[in-house]
Design a protein around this motif. Structure first.
Motif, mmCIF file in Angstrom:
data_model
loop_
_atom_site.group_PDB
_atom_site.id
_atom_site.type_symbol
_atom_site.label_atom_id
_atom_site.label_comp_id
_atom_site.label_asym_id
_atom_site.label_seq_id
_atom_site.Cartn_x
_atom_site.Cartn_y
_atom_site.Cartn_z
ATOM 1 N N ASN A 21 -22.397 -59.563 26.006
ATOM 2 C CA ASN A 21 -21.838 -60.822 25.912
ATOM 3 C C ASN A 21 -20.488 -60.749 26.274
ATOM 4 O OD1 ASN A 21 -24.517 -61.964 24.542
ATOM 5 N ND2 ASN A 21 -23.817 -60.437 22.687
ATOM 6 N N SER A 22 -19.651 -59.503 26.706
ATOM 7 C CA SER A 22 -18.312 -59.579 26.942
ATOM 8 C C SER A 22 -18.315 -58.149 27.948
ATOM 9 C CB SER A 22 -17.657 -59.612 25.724
ATOM 10 O OG SER A 22 -17.761 -58.380 24.801
ATOM 11 N N GLY A 23 -16.799 -58.122 28.382
ATOM 12 C CA GLY A 23 -16.751 -56.932 29.129
ATOM 13 C C GLY A 23 -16.649 -55.770 28.444
ATOM 14 N N ASP A 24 -16.060 -55.902 27.046
ATOM 15 C CA ASP A 24 -16.073 -54.989 26.155
ATOM 16 C C ASP A 24 -17.361 -54.136 25.903
ATOM 17 O OD1 ASP A 24 -13.319 -55.329 26.045
ATOM 18 O OD2 ASP A 24 -13.486 -56.362 24.055
ATOM 19 N N GLN A 25 -18.394 -54.984 25.808
ATOM 20 C CA GLN A 25 -19.705 -54.488 25.712
ATOM 21 C C GLN A 25 -20.223 -53.715 26.882
ATOM 22 O OE1 GLN A 25 -22.596 -57.265 23.876
ATOM 23 N NE2 GLN A 25 -21.343 -57.729 22.263
ATOM 24 N N ILE A 26 -19.810 -54.135 27.994
ATOM 25 C CA ILE A 26 -20.180 -53.310 29.413
ATOM 26 C C ILE A 26 -19.455 -51.802 29.151
ATOM 27 C CG2 ILE A 26 -19.755 -53.196 31.776
ATOM 28 C CD1 ILE A 26 -20.108 -56.233 31.922
ATOM 29 N N VAL A 27 -18.377 -51.634 28.975
ATOM 30 C CA VAL A 27 -17.649 -50.527 28.743
ATOM 31 C C VAL A 27 -18.166 -49.738 27.872
ATOM 32 C CG1 VAL A 27 -15.260 -49.556 28.085
ATOM 33 C CG2 VAL A 27 -15.239 -51.605 29.605
ATOM 34 N N SER A 28 -18.506 -50.345 26.789
ATOM 35 C CA SER A 28 -19.052 -49.124 25.550
ATOM 36 C C SER A 28 -20.373 -48.921 26.014
ATOM 37 C CB SER A 28 -19.164 -50.267 24.215
ATOM 38 O OG SER A 28 -20.027 -49.898 23.182
ATOM 39 N N ALA A 29 -21.146 -49.771 26.749
ATOM 40 C CA ALA A 29 -22.710 -49.141 27.376
ATOM 41 C C ALA A 29 -22.521 -48.193 28.076
ATOM 42 C CB ALA A 29 -23.524 -50.476 27.848
ATOM 43 N N ILE A 30 -21.258 -48.162 28.978
ATOM 44 C CA ILE A 30 -21.124 -47.385 30.081
ATOM 45 C C ILE A 30 -20.607 -45.986 29.294
ATOM 46 C CG2 ILE A 30 -19.634 -46.594 32.180
ATOM 47 C CD1 ILE A 30 -19.729 -49.264 32.917
ATOM 48 N N SER A 31 -19.801 -45.922 28.431
ATOM 49 C CA SER A 31 -19.321 -45.139 27.721
ATOM 50 C C SER A 31 -20.432 -44.033 27.135
ATOM 51 C CB SER A 31 -18.163 -45.191 26.959
ATOM 52 O OG SER A 31 -17.135 -45.924 27.536
ATOM 53 N N SER A 32 -21.380 -44.559 26.406
ATOM 54 C CA SER A 32 -22.422 -44.184 25.443
ATOM 55 C C SER A 32 -23.533 -43.750 26.138
ATOM 56 C CB SER A 32 -22.668 -45.118 24.362
ATOM 57 O OG SER A 32 -23.178 -46.215 24.884
ATOM 58 N N GLU A 33 -23.945 -44.553 27.215
ATOM 59 C CA GLU A 33 -25.253 -44.220 27.714
ATOM 60 C C GLU A 33 -25.410 -43.682 29.259
ATOM 61 O OE1 GLU A 33 -28.429 -46.982 26.624
ATOM 62 O OE2 GLU A 33 -26.951 -47.998 25.384
ATOM 63 N N GLY A 63 -14.945 -51.973 39.552
ATOM 64 C CA GLY A 63 -14.463 -50.406 40.145
ATOM 65 C C GLY A 63 -13.147 -50.206 39.440
ATOM 66 N N GLU A 64 -12.274 -50.979 39.086
ATOM 67 C CA GLU A 64 -10.872 -50.639 38.325
ATOM 68 C C GLU A 64 -11.464 -50.111 36.877
ATOM 69 O OE1 GLU A 64 -6.746 -52.063 37.901
ATOM 70 O OE2 GLU A 64 -8.004 -53.609 38.647
ATOM 71 N N THR A 65 -12.363 -50.853 36.397
ATOM 72 C CA THR A 65 -12.726 -50.320 35.077
ATOM 73 C C THR A 65 -13.228 -48.901 35.136
ATOM 74 O OG1 THR A 65 -13.182 -52.614 34.463
ATOM 75 C CG2 THR A 65 -14.282 -50.921 33.263
ATOM 76 N N LEU A 66 -14.114 -48.562 36.065
ATOM 77 C CA LEU A 66 -14.642 -47.205 35.817
ATOM 78 C C LEU A 66 -13.618 -46.124 36.269
ATOM 79 C CD1 LEU A 66 -17.731 -47.982 38.312
ATOM 80 C CD2 LEU A 66 -17.808 -47.115 35.857
ATOM 81 N N ILE A 67 -12.491 -46.180 37.103
ATOM 82 C CA ILE A 67 -11.821 -45.256 37.440
ATOM 83 C C ILE A 67 -10.505 -45.199 36.144
ATOM 84 C CG2 ILE A 67 -11.985 -45.590 39.884
ATOM 85 C CD1 ILE A 67 -9.040 -47.108 39.909
ATOM 86 N N SER A 68 -10.707 -46.322 35.242
ATOM 87 C CA SER A 68 -9.747 -46.303 34.358
ATOM 88 C C SER A 68 -10.189 -45.556 32.992
ATOM 89 C CB SER A 68 -9.004 -47.617 34.092
ATOM 90 O OG SER A 68 -10.040 -48.511 33.531
ATOM 91 N N MET A 69 -11.749 -45.548 33.005
ATOM 92 C CA MET A 69 -12.158 -45.016 31.787
ATOM 93 C C MET A 69 -12.008 -43.472 31.739
ATOM 94 S SD MET A 69 -15.709 -47.304 32.038
ATOM 95 C CE MET A 69 -16.549 -46.417 30.624
ATOM 96 N N ASN A 70 -11.987 -43.116 30.471
ATOM 97 C CA ASN A 70 -11.851 -41.584 30.227
ATOM 98 C C ASN A 70 -13.232 -40.937 30.033
ATOM 99 O OD1 ASN A 70 -8.682 -41.732 30.211
ATOM 100 N ND2 ASN A 70 -9.055 -42.477 28.268
ATOM 101 N N LEU A 71 -13.804 -40.989 31.112
ATOM 102 C CA LEU A 71 -15.346 -40.174 30.996
ATOM 103 C C LEU A 71 -15.156 -38.655 30.849
ATOM 104 C CD1 LEU A 71 -17.199 -42.386 33.606
ATOM 105 C CD2 LEU A 71 -17.047 -42.735 31.164
ATOM 106 N N GLU A 72 -16.082 -37.823 30.472
ATOM 107 C CA GLU A 72 -15.997 -36.605 30.171
ATOM 108 C C GLU A 72 -15.938 -35.862 31.693
ATOM 109 O OE1 GLU A 72 -19.516 -34.990 28.264
ATOM 110 O OE2 GLU A 72 -18.920 -36.192 26.269
ATOM 111 N N THR A 73 -16.725 -36.423 32.662
ATOM 112 C CA THR A 73 -16.471 -36.074 33.909
ATOM 113 C C THR A 73 -16.376 -37.090 34.924
ATOM 114 O OG1 THR A 73 -18.008 -34.343 33.625
ATOM 115 C CG2 THR A 73 -17.756 -34.688 35.940
ATOM 116 N N PRO A 74 -14.982 -37.409 35.369
ATOM 117 C CA PRO A 74 -14.751 -38.487 36.407
ATOM 118 C C PRO A 74 -15.506 -38.325 37.576
ATOM 119 C CG PRO A 74 -12.595 -37.174 35.473
ATOM 120 C CD PRO A 74 -13.823 -36.202 35.295
ATOM 121 N N ALA A 75 -16.161 -39.496 37.709
ATOM 122 C CA ALA A 75 -16.993 -39.553 38.839
ATOM 123 C C ALA A 75 -16.469 -40.487 39.749
ATOM 124 C CB ALA A 75 -18.213 -40.268 38.397
ATOM 125 N N SER A 76 -17.133 -40.291 41.010
ATOM 126 C CA SER A 76 -16.494 -41.117 42.334
ATOM 127 C C SER A 76 -17.253 -42.376 42.301
ATOM 128 C CB SER A 76 -16.680 -40.431 43.612
ATOM 129 O OG SER A 76 -16.268 -39.036 43.682
#
Length: 840
Positions: free
Chosen positions: A735-747, A783-796
């Protein structure tokens, strides 16, 4: 003074008219004598200040004309020519102040001496810049255009000169027909190269054909001029031209190998990394010697300088000489030839003793000889008429070389002032019409039909054409890795145009260098760092081609200013019918997960490409994609790709590219589509009510249309990949951008590469909260959201944007056929700095 002579007095000059195109100028000059031996006043102190004033004024006026004519796409040559004519007797030269102080007769000898020095060095640079390899593999059309472009203008020159000869035999000597014909036949190679560069047509089939034919025309005209000058000096005895031609042939086959040996010796013994100044000075000194030798043989010094320039082999030496002296020669030493041409051109009396219709007919016929010949060839070979018209106009490019020929004819009394003025006006007219006509025929949107070459419209097994751009070796590994996972097979091949983007520095025009892997490298010079990097890039792409049998690679180097680099890339993509352009992000990650600042000019190039690209474009952010390529050599490591789908044309194009990559062995693809939940759907419906009344239905219709296209493409994708175990499809309600970020970070955090759409021109309510602040708008929201996220393994991340048709009914730039309408057979068609150019 005989009774047949007439005279009049103008200021301090007494001008006596004679017969046979001659006149005598008398003036008094007092020379104080001291001790009966030496003058008390140095004569150089009188002629040198006059020359300095002439040079300053003609350069200043030429600059003014360049500023005025620049919006009309007129070349530098026309501005300088108009500056010279403006100072001539038909314009400002009428004023006694200008005639006595700026262009006095007593200063003409020194002015001509400096002009001869300038044209000698200029012809050396022309020979240095020209390469003869196009002649070896020229196409059928280029050969036909070159031959017809010589025969018809030669005949036209003789015929048009006869029109003047029939009226007044004394004022139109028979020898003038030689110079008329040669001047009309000539196509100035360096001026044509700069014109094509300005029009962004240098590497198109049209440009390659014109440049190849220009090389043949240039060499043929110089041979004809040598014969003509030798015949006139030898009183029409043909044998006097033989020593000149034999001498030049001996120089070519004896001095050229000697120069190569000297360069190899210098390269082997010198400890310096680049060509030193002493080598440059030595070569420039030999220019004087070569000119002196040809003067002894009975020809002009320009022939020796031109031949000497051709003798210097391709390599760093030629490039260094061009960079160091070209602007000085063209900007300082060459303007005197324009002033001399202007003082010999009197447009005030251009119609004297002749009817206006006859003079206009002569000028128009002289200007149309090349155009008619090219049109006839293109009609015979069934090429488009607009291509034939543009080719004919381009072959009419004259430049400084034509003025050199005309002034040589004037010095030999082959022209009187009136006929000389005719052909100068014709040359100015030919030059003025090139830019507008070629811009109309090859840049007007009415002739550029849009072809839908989006990946979304292509079948997954269809061949695609990729324009892969790199700025340096730092971008190389990630780009090649991306190409390796683009599923190049024999059934679904890819054609890669690998472009090394290099900033233009110290040159007047851009260039495109095509690399031939079958051509052996020249070991006669030391490789510079830039050239070594270019060779490393070419070698890496060729290795990729050898390891992937379904890939064909065409490596090239594009040299142009950063401000216009995107235009060169776009025009090349347009000419080669590229489906997608791949470019690297201007930043790259460091080992600790941060960013390394790159050249900010690269960011400007990327932004310009995203705004103007004629096809789809992919922006690659490298954050470790190279590790997959390195480990794949030893083991079949799995490459995990995630495609994040929100909505819109860019997301569909990104899915199309990811779908193609899924066919690569050891590649798995997960497509995650974010769809609005209940709250998101209500918010999207209510957002339409906040729009202005006239736009409500338009926005709703556009949104529904895009949603239907998204659903159709997703359904097609799911149906065709339902049995493919390497592809997974997931729908997530958000329902929002925050939920998109949460889904990417968790799953969905453990991937090697994310493929997303840029979302250009699409405002999705699902990502509205993510776009409140943007540091890299070229990456889009996802694209900017992905490069700014603190993922365990930064992806291209690969950000894809689909090109969109231009609004207001006009269509996008593209070509209308994959056929080479000029019939070139992969011919090296242009060389700048003596580097070969191959057509595809």
């Amino acid at each position: 003074m005989s009774h047949s002579q007439e005279f009049y007095t103008k200021g301090k000059y007494k001008i006596i008219y004679g017969m046979r195109n001659e006149f005598t100028i008398c003036y008094n000059e007092t020379k104080p004598i001291v001790n009966n031996y030496w003058q008390s006043v140095n004569p150089m102190m009188k002629t040198l200040p006059i020359f300095l004033l002439q040079l300053s004024v003609v350069i200043a006026i030429g600059r003014v004309f360049m500023i005025v004519l620049r919006p009309l796409r007129q070349p530098r040559f026309l501005s300088q020519l108009l500056a010279g004519v403006l100072l001539g007797p038909g314009a400002l030269g009428i004023s006694g102040r200008v005639a006595n102080d700026l262009t006095p007769f007593e200063g003409s000898m020194f002015l001509e001496t400096m002009a001869n020095l300038g044209v000698t060095f200029y012809m050396f640079l022309v020979g240095l810049e020209m390469d003869l390899t196009p002649i070896q593999k020229m196409g059928k059309t280029a050969l036909s255009v070159a031959i017809s472009g010589m025969l018809l203008p030669l005949a036209a020159g003789v015929g048009l000169h006869s029109m003047a000869l029939q009226r007044q035999t004394v004022r139109a000597p028979e020898m003038g027909a030689y110079f008329w014909s040669i001047a009309l036949t000539l196509t100035s190679f360096p001026d044509l190269a700069r014109m094509l560069s300005d029009l962004k047509l240098m590497y198109t089939d049209l440009g390659k054909t014109a440049l190849t034919a220009a090389v043949v025309n240039d060499l043929s005209c110089w041979c004809l001029l040598v014969v003509a000058v030798s015949l006139i000096n030898g009183k029409k005895e043909l044998y006097v031209a033989i020593p000149v031609l034999v001498g030049m042939t001996i120089f070519w086959f004896s001095l050229r190998p000697l120069i190569r040996k000297i360069l190899r010796y210098i390269s082997a013994t010198s400890k310096e990394a680049t060509t030193s100044d002493k080598h440059i000075y030595f070569i420039l000194s030999l220019v004087f010697l070569s000119g002196f030798v040809t003067e002894l043989c009975g020809a002009h010094s320009i022939f020796g300088a031109f031949m000497f320039g051709l003798m210097i082999p391709a390599g760093e030496l030629g490039t260094t000489i061009m960079d160091k002296v070209e602007e000085f020669v063209v900007g300082i030493l060459l303007p005197p030839i324009f002033l001399i041409t202007g003082t010999r051109t009197n447009i005030q009396y251009i119609f004297a003793d002749y009817s206006v219709g006859l003079v206009i007919a002569v000028i128009l016929l002289a200007s149309s000889a090349k155009i008619i010949s090219a049109l006839l060839v293109c009609l015979y070979l069934k090429c488009p008429v607009r291509d034939g018209l543009a080719l004919g106009v381009l072959m009419n490019t004259k430049g400084v070389l034509a003025l050199i020929i005309l002034n040589e004819g004037r010095n030999m009394k082959g022209f009187d002032q009136q006929t000389f003025s005719w052909i100068v006006v014709a040359i100015a007219f030919m030059t003025a019409i090139i830019g507008p006509i070629v811009s109309y025929t090859h840049k007007s949107e009415r002739h550029l039909k849009y072809m839908d070459r989006h990946l979304e419209k292509c079948k997954t097994e269809a061949p695609i054409r990729i324009l892969a751009c790199v700025h340096s070796t730092r971008n190389l590994s990630a780009m090649i890795t991306l190409l390796e996972i683009s599923n190049a097979t024999r059934k679904s091949p890819i054609i890669v145009f690998a472009v090394h983007l290099v900033e233009l520095a110290g040159r007047a025009s851009a260039m495109l260098i095509f690399h031939d892997k079958d051509k052996t490298a020249d070991t006669g010079h030391t490789c510079s760092r830039e050239k070594a990097e270019a060779e490393q890039i070419v070698s890496a792409f060729e290795s990729f081609e050898d390891n992937n049998h379904g890939a064909t690679v065409k490596p090239l180097t594009a040299v142009s200013p950063y401000a216009t680099m995107h235009e060169d890339v776009n025009h090349f993509a347009l000419d080669k019918l590229a489906n997608i352009i791949l470019i690297p992000f201007h930043r790259r990650s460091d080992p600790v997960g941060g960013w390394t600042e790159e050249n900010v000019q690269h960011k400007l190039v990327n932004q310009n490409l995203l705004a103007t690209s004629p096809c789809s474009i992919g922006l690659l952010v490298d954050r470790g994609l190279t590790s997959f390529a390195e480990s794949q050599k030893g083991t079949q490591q799995e490459c995990r790709i995630a495609m994040l789908f929100v909505e819109g044309t860019d997301d569909r194009e990104a899915l199309a590219y990811a779908w193609r990559m899924a066919g690569t062995p050891s590649v798995t693809l997960s497509v995650i589509r974010f769809v609005p939940g209940k709250e998101g759907s209500e918010f999207m419906e209510n957002s339409g009510d906040n729009e202005e009344e006239p736009d409500i239905f338009t926005a709703m219709f556009e949104r529904e249309t895009q949603k239907q296209l998204d659903d159709d493409y997703i359904n097609q994708f799911r149906f065709k990949t339902m049995h493919d175990e390497s592809i997974a499809y997931v729908e997530i309600q958000v329902n929002s951008g925050d939920q998109i970020v949460s889904a990417i970070s968790s799953e969905f955090y453990d991937f090697d590469l994310y493929v997303v759409g840029r979302g250009h021109g699409c405002t999705s309510q699902l990502t509205a909260g993510l776009s409140t602040w943007s540091e890299f708008p070229e990456l889009g929201v996802m694209g900017e959201t992905l490069i700014s996220m603190n993922l365990e393994t930064p992806a291209s991340v690969l950000v894809v944007q689909q090109s969109h048709p231009v609004s207001s009914g006009s269509k996008k730039f593209t070509s209308n056929s994959t056929k080479d309408v000029f019939g070139n057979k992969g011919v090296p068609a242009f060389v700048n700095h003596r580097k070969s150019v191959d057509g595809f």
